[in-house]
Write a protein that holds these residues in place. Structure first.
Motif, PDB file in Angstrom:
ATOM      1  N   ASN A 140      20.771 -30.500 -15.937  1.00 51.91           N
ATOM      2  CA  ASN A 140      20.619 -29.439 -14.889  1.00 51.91           C
ATOM      3  C   ASN A 140      19.356 -29.059 -14.588  1.00 51.91           C
ATOM      4  OD1 ASN A 140      23.386 -29.401 -14.446  1.00 51.91           O
ATOM      5  ND2 ASN A 140      23.596 -28.044 -16.258  1.00 51.91           N
ATOM      6  N   PHE A 141      18.349 -30.067 -14.687  1.00 49.53           N
ATOM      7  CA  PHE A 141      17.130 -29.600 -13.974  1.00 49.53           C
ATOM      8  C   PHE A 141      16.607 -30.875 -13.069  1.00 49.53           C
ATOM      9  CE2 PHE A 141      16.471 -27.828 -18.284  1.00 49.53           C
ATOM     10  CZ  PHE A 141      15.786 -26.603 -17.912  1.00 49.53           C
ATOM     11  N   LYS A 142      16.030 -30.434 -12.229  1.00 47.02           N
ATOM     12  CA  LYS A 142      15.420 -31.129 -11.134  1.00 47.02           C
ATOM     13  C   LYS A 142      14.133 -30.757 -10.545  1.00 47.02           C
ATOM     14  CE  LYS A 142      17.759 -29.310  -7.288  1.00 47.02           C
ATOM     15  NZ  LYS A 142      18.712 -29.339  -6.129  1.00 47.02           N
ATOM     16  N   ARG A 143      13.319 -31.647  -9.880  1.00 43.37           N
ATOM     17  CA  ARG A 143      12.152 -31.402  -9.483  1.00 43.37           C
ATOM     18  C   ARG A 143      12.207 -30.189  -8.225  1.00 43.37           C
ATOM     19  NH1 ARG A 143       6.979 -33.523  -8.347  1.00 43.37           N
ATOM     20  NH2 ARG A 143       7.443 -35.437  -9.762  1.00 43.37           N
ATOM     21  N   GLN A 144      11.288 -29.474  -8.544  1.00 44.95           N
ATOM     22  CA  GLN A 144      11.171 -27.997  -7.869  1.00 44.95           C
ATOM     23  C   GLN A 144      10.096 -28.151  -6.725  1.00 44.95           C
ATOM     24  OE1 GLN A 144      13.511 -25.465  -8.421  1.00 44.95           O
ATOM     25  NE2 GLN A 144      14.449 -26.870  -9.962  1.00 44.95           N
ATOM     26  N   ARG A 145      10.638 -27.631  -5.638  1.00 43.83           N
ATOM     27  CA  ARG A 145       9.530 -27.353  -4.720  1.00 43.83           C
ATOM     28  C   ARG A 145       8.649 -26.334  -4.962  1.00 43.83           C
ATOM     29  NH1 ARG A 145      11.363 -24.535   0.830  1.00 43.83           N
ATOM     30  NH2 ARG A 145      12.608 -23.026  -0.052  1.00 43.83           N
ATOM     31  N   ALA A 146       7.491 -26.320  -4.659  1.00 46.14           N
ATOM     32  CA  ALA A 146       6.423 -25.064  -4.829  1.00 46.14           C
ATOM     33  C   ALA A 146       7.031 -23.906  -4.101  1.00 46.14           C
ATOM     34  CB  ALA A 146       5.080 -25.519  -4.586  1.00 46.14           C
ATOM     35  N   ILE A 147       7.385 -22.805  -4.741  1.00 44.63           N
ATOM     36  CA  ILE A 147       7.753 -21.811  -3.827  1.00 44.63           C
ATOM     37  C   ILE A 147       6.505 -20.602  -3.786  1.00 44.63           C
ATOM     38  CG2 ILE A 147       9.188 -19.570  -3.834  1.00 44.63           C
ATOM     39  CD1 ILE A 147      11.257 -21.150  -5.707  1.00 44.63           C
ATOM     40  N   GLN A 185      11.055  -4.856   0.312  1.00 43.19           N
ATOM     41  CA  GLN A 185      11.059  -4.558  -1.302  1.00 43.19           C
ATOM     42  C   GLN A 185      11.414  -5.865  -1.876  1.00 43.19           C
ATOM     43  OE1 GLN A 185      12.818  -0.981  -1.426  1.00 43.19           O
ATOM     44  NE2 GLN A 185      10.920   0.389  -1.320  1.00 43.19           N
ATOM     45  N   ILE A 186      12.624  -6.330  -1.480  1.00 43.63           N
ATOM     46  CA  ILE A 186      13.268  -7.565  -2.062  1.00 43.63           C
ATOM     47  C   ILE A 186      12.234  -8.798  -1.949  1.00 43.63           C
ATOM     48  CG2 ILE A 186      15.011  -9.186  -1.871  1.00 43.63           C
ATOM     49  CD1 ILE A 186      17.028  -6.936  -0.803  1.00 43.63           C
ATOM     50  N   ALA A 187      11.530  -8.983  -0.790  1.00 42.73           N
ATOM     51  CA  ALA A 187      10.603 -10.208  -0.745  1.00 42.73           C
ATOM     52  C   ALA A 187       9.407  -9.958  -1.807  1.00 42.73           C
ATOM     53  CB  ALA A 187       9.848 -10.149   0.525  1.00 42.73           C
ATOM     54  N   MET A 188       9.004  -8.621  -2.048  1.00 42.80           N
ATOM     55  CA  MET A 188       7.865  -8.441  -3.079  1.00 42.80           C
ATOM     56  C   MET A 188       8.561  -8.753  -4.402  1.00 42.80           C
ATOM     57  SD  MET A 188       6.017  -5.043  -1.529  1.00 42.80           S
ATOM     58  CE  MET A 188       4.967  -4.904   0.003  1.00 42.80           C
ATOM     59  N   TYR A 189       9.802  -8.091  -4.409  1.00 48.81           N
ATOM     60  CA  TYR A 189      10.351  -8.253  -5.842  1.00 48.81           C
ATOM     61  C   TYR A 189      10.207 -10.054  -6.274  1.00 48.81           C
ATOM     62  CZ  TYR A 189      13.903  -8.564  -9.602  1.00 48.81           C
ATOM     63  OH  TYR A 189      14.751  -8.564 -10.570  1.00 48.81           O
ATOM     64  N   ILE A 190      10.959 -10.545  -5.358  1.00 48.69           N
ATOM     65  CA  ILE A 190      11.176 -12.192  -5.543  1.00 48.69           C
ATOM     66  C   ILE A 190       9.577 -12.588  -5.853  1.00 48.69           C
ATOM     67  CG2 ILE A 190      11.949 -14.180  -4.725  1.00 48.69           C
ATOM     68  CD1 ILE A 190      14.446 -12.680  -3.362  1.00 48.69           C
ATOM     69  N   ALA A 191       8.652 -12.303  -4.859  1.00 55.31           N
ATOM     70  CA  ALA A 191       7.521 -12.897  -4.967  1.00 55.31           C
ATOM     71  C   ALA A 191       6.865 -12.765  -6.462  1.00 55.31           C
ATOM     72  CB  ALA A 191       6.610 -12.317  -3.897  1.00 55.31           C
ATOM     73  N   ARG A 192       7.072 -11.533  -6.978  1.00 54.05           N
ATOM     74  CA  ARG A 192       6.578 -11.360  -8.281  1.00 54.05           C
ATOM     75  C   ARG A 192       7.429 -12.093  -9.207  1.00 54.05           C
ATOM     76  NH1 ARG A 192       5.888  -5.273 -11.314  1.00 54.05           N
ATOM     77  NH2 ARG A 192       4.285  -5.993 -12.981  1.00 54.05           N
ATOM     78  N   ILE A 225      19.344 -15.275  -2.235  1.00 53.78           N
ATOM     79  CA  ILE A 225      18.233 -15.725  -1.723  1.00 53.78           C
ATOM     80  C   ILE A 225      17.449 -16.719  -2.705  1.00 53.78           C
ATOM     81  CG2 ILE A 225      15.997 -15.077  -0.999  1.00 53.78           C
ATOM     82  CD1 ILE A 225      17.105 -12.200  -0.160  1.00 53.78           C
ATOM     83  N   ARG A 226      17.544 -16.125  -3.940  1.00 54.69           N
ATOM     84  CA  ARG A 226      17.025 -17.036  -5.176  1.00 54.69           C
ATOM     85  C   ARG A 226      17.241 -18.515  -4.994  1.00 54.69           C
ATOM     86  NH1 ARG A 226      18.436 -12.962  -9.094  1.00 54.69           N
ATOM     87  NH2 ARG A 226      16.706 -11.759  -9.316  1.00 54.69           N
ATOM     88  N   GLU A 227      18.822 -18.546  -4.780  1.00 51.72           N
ATOM     89  CA  GLU A 227      19.338 -19.793  -5.023  1.00 51.72           C
ATOM     90  C   GLU A 227      19.201 -20.682  -3.585  1.00 51.72           C
ATOM     91  OE1 GLU A 227      23.601 -19.256  -5.410  1.00 51.72           O
ATOM     92  OE2 GLU A 227      23.453 -18.617  -7.351  1.00 51.72           O
ATOM     93  N   GLU A 228      19.031 -19.916  -2.517  1.00 49.56           N
ATOM     94  CA  GLU A 228      18.350 -20.837  -1.318  1.00 49.56           C
ATOM     95  C   GLU A 228      17.048 -21.085  -1.455  1.00 49.56           C
ATOM     96  OE1 GLU A 228      18.439 -22.086   2.595  1.00 49.56           O
ATOM     97  OE2 GLU A 228      20.061 -21.311   1.474  1.00 49.56           O
ATOM     98  N   LEU A 229      16.064 -20.612  -2.350  1.00 48.16           N
ATOM     99  CA  LEU A 229      14.828 -20.934  -2.454  1.00 48.16           C
ATOM    100  C   LEU A 229      14.779 -22.088  -3.410  1.00 48.16           C
ATOM    101  CD1 LEU A 229      13.124 -17.145  -2.696  1.00 48.16           C
ATOM    102  CD2 LEU A 229      12.535 -19.148  -0.963  1.00 48.16           C
ATOM    103  N   ASN A 230      15.707 -22.166  -4.523  1.00 45.17           N
ATOM    104  CA  ASN A 230      15.449 -22.849  -5.297  1.00 45.17           C
ATOM    105  C   ASN A 230      16.220 -24.415  -4.834  1.00 45.17           C
ATOM    106  OD1 ASN A 230      14.236 -21.482  -7.257  1.00 45.17           O
ATOM    107  ND2 ASN A 230      16.353 -20.571  -8.239  1.00 45.17           N
TER     108      ASN A 230
END
Length: 470
Positions: free
Chosen positions: A369-376, A410-417, A463-468
């Motif tokens: 369950n690992f695959k190459r990740q794009r740079a977020i 605030q959510i965007a800042m939280y996910i960025a951190r 949002i996390r899942e969409e990014l991943n």
């Protein structure tokens, strides 16, 4: 073949390959031969015992440097003993040491000396024994740009313990190398001063030792205090687990004061800053913050590649660079996961006798369950959050204070951190020049809200899942 004779011969060979001093003394010389057992596949197992759980745990790992060194040493030793090299497998079992009682002491025994020895032995019967991992050294810690500060401060503490940076607190998420860096300090101090009283424990060890001392009575409690408060360097892992334990915190506070009063060094690790740990008394928060707090963050892609290449070199593995790149790109969680997956991939390749290619590695990674990740990046996060809440990136970076904009920001800042390596000031600049304290406030607010707001928690996860998933 006599197991004692064989073990002595193997030890002589190991003496040539394992660094003398701490590594050899603790991980080789403490082992005791028990018996030889012939296996069905024409191999032989040398059963050994140790009185230290961590030593036994290290020898269980077939890919550890000790295990691999043993295999080679055994071949050489048996060739010298019998003229025929034999494949010997080590099996190290932990055997709990049994306290001994002295009977029929000589009448002329010095009474004062006897009493002192009795006092000294009390703590050794129940206090956790401290053993450092010799592989946790500064030379084997691959530091990213973000972690260079923590690395430099740790080296400064190892060079001059008990002076300026006391205590040193190393904080960050799970599996990022906090324990490695902390034990590197201990190994460096012992390398320079072998007689130094260095003690490494987890917070759970401290809690268990103190609880057991109280259960045993006043003499053992005093022995516990002498044991801990007389250290030259005390290293305590995961101090966040002190939270909510008032009696334990009081004893730790007193231990802390006793050590620092003598200008001896304390090094701590935690998953977050002390002021962010609920249930930690303010006097400990103040003490922990009086030295230096160094943050450890997730390694970026170049650092992950460097970690795996370093590991490959240390273990004399011929892993192609493109395979290492594939693994590093697929595992971006923490160093522990990175090395764990690396070991799994190498092991499956070795024992399945398959070619070491990117395609093979990719197949194994996908099965795990690992695959190459794009740079977020922050811009990518901003776009994803803006799309999810039907606002614009300009809204997130602007100064509007209405709830429809503030919460997504605030959510965007939280996910960025959470998902990037950017510092608080860097995140603030990416959101229209916000101050780093604004970023900290926003991330803390979302973190606390998620615990009680299931809808918000689900939004953040989506949002996390969409990014991943890209």
């Amino acid at each position: 073949m006599d197991p004692i004779q064989l073990w002595n011969a193997i030890k002589e060979e190991l003496r040539q390959t394992i660094s003398q001093g701490f590594s050899y003394t603790n991980y080789v010389d403490t082992l005791k031969p028990l018996q030889l057992v012939e296996n069905e596949n024409n191999t032989v197992t040398l059963q050994l015992t140790t009185a230290y759980e961590q030593v036994a745990s290290e020898w269980l790992n077939a890919s550890s440097s000790y295990y691999q060194a043993f295999m080679q040493a055994a071949m050489t030793a048996t060739l010298k003993l019998t003229g025929q090299p034999t494949f010997i497998i080590p099996s190290v079992t932990y055997v709990s040491p049994t306290p001994t009682t002295l009977f029929d002491l000589p009448e002329d025994k010095d009474e004062e000396k006897e009493q002192q020895q009795s006092k000294d032995s009390l703590a050794s019967e129940f206090v956790t024994q401290s053993i450092l991992n010799p592989e946790f050294r500064f030379e084997t810690f691959v530091s990213s740009d973000e972690n260079r500060e923590a690395y430099a401060v740790a080296q400064a503490v190892a060079d001059k313990p008990g002076t300026q940076w006391n205590p040193l607190l190393i904080y960050g998420g799970v599996g990022l190398g906090k324990t490695h860096l902390m034990q590197a300090i201990g190994n460096k101090v012992l390398e320079r001063t072998p007689d130094a009283n260095v003690k490494f424990i987890t917070t759970e060890d401290f809690i268990n030792d103190f609880t057991e001392a109280l259960r045993r009575g006043q003499k053992e409690t005093e022995a516990f205090k002498r044991e801990y408060r007389s250290t030259d360097l005390l290293m305590v892992d995961d101090v966040q687990f002190l939270a909510g334990k008032e009696k334990i915190q009081e004893e730790f506070f007193n231990t802390f004061n006793a050590i620092t009063r003598e200008n001896h060094q304390i090094v701590l690790t935690s998953d977050k800053l002390p002021k962010e740990i609920p249930g930690l008394e303010m006097r400990l928060v103040t003490r922990f913050g009086q030295g230096y707090s160094a943050n450890i963050t997730k390694p970026d892609l170049p650092t992950r590649v460097a970690i795996l290449r370093n590991k490959s070199d240390l273990e004399n593995l011929s892993i192609p660079n493109d395979v290492i790149d594939e693994i590093a790109a697929a595992v971006d969680t923490n160093v522990r996961d990175l090395e764990g997956v690396f070991n799994q991939v190498v092991g499956k390749m070795r024992f399945s006798n398959v070619p070491i290619t990117v395609e093979t590695a990719r197949t194994i990674l996908e099965a795990m369950n690992f695959k190459r990740q794009r740079a977020i990046t922050i811009p990518i996060i901003q776009e994803a959050v803006a799309k999810f809440f039907n606002v614009t990136v300009q809204d997130l970076n602007g100064k509007k204070r209405n709830k429809e904009i503030v919460v997504p920001r605030q959510i965007a800042m939280y996910i960025a951190r959470e998902l990037t390596q950017d510092s608080l000031p860097q995140i603030g600049r990416s959101f229209g020049g916000k101050d780093h304290t604004t970023v900290m406030h926003s991330t803390e607010k979302i973190e606390n809200a998620i615990e009680n707001d299931s809808i918000l928690a689900e939004q953040v996860q989506n949002i996390r899942e969409e990014l991943n998933n890209g």
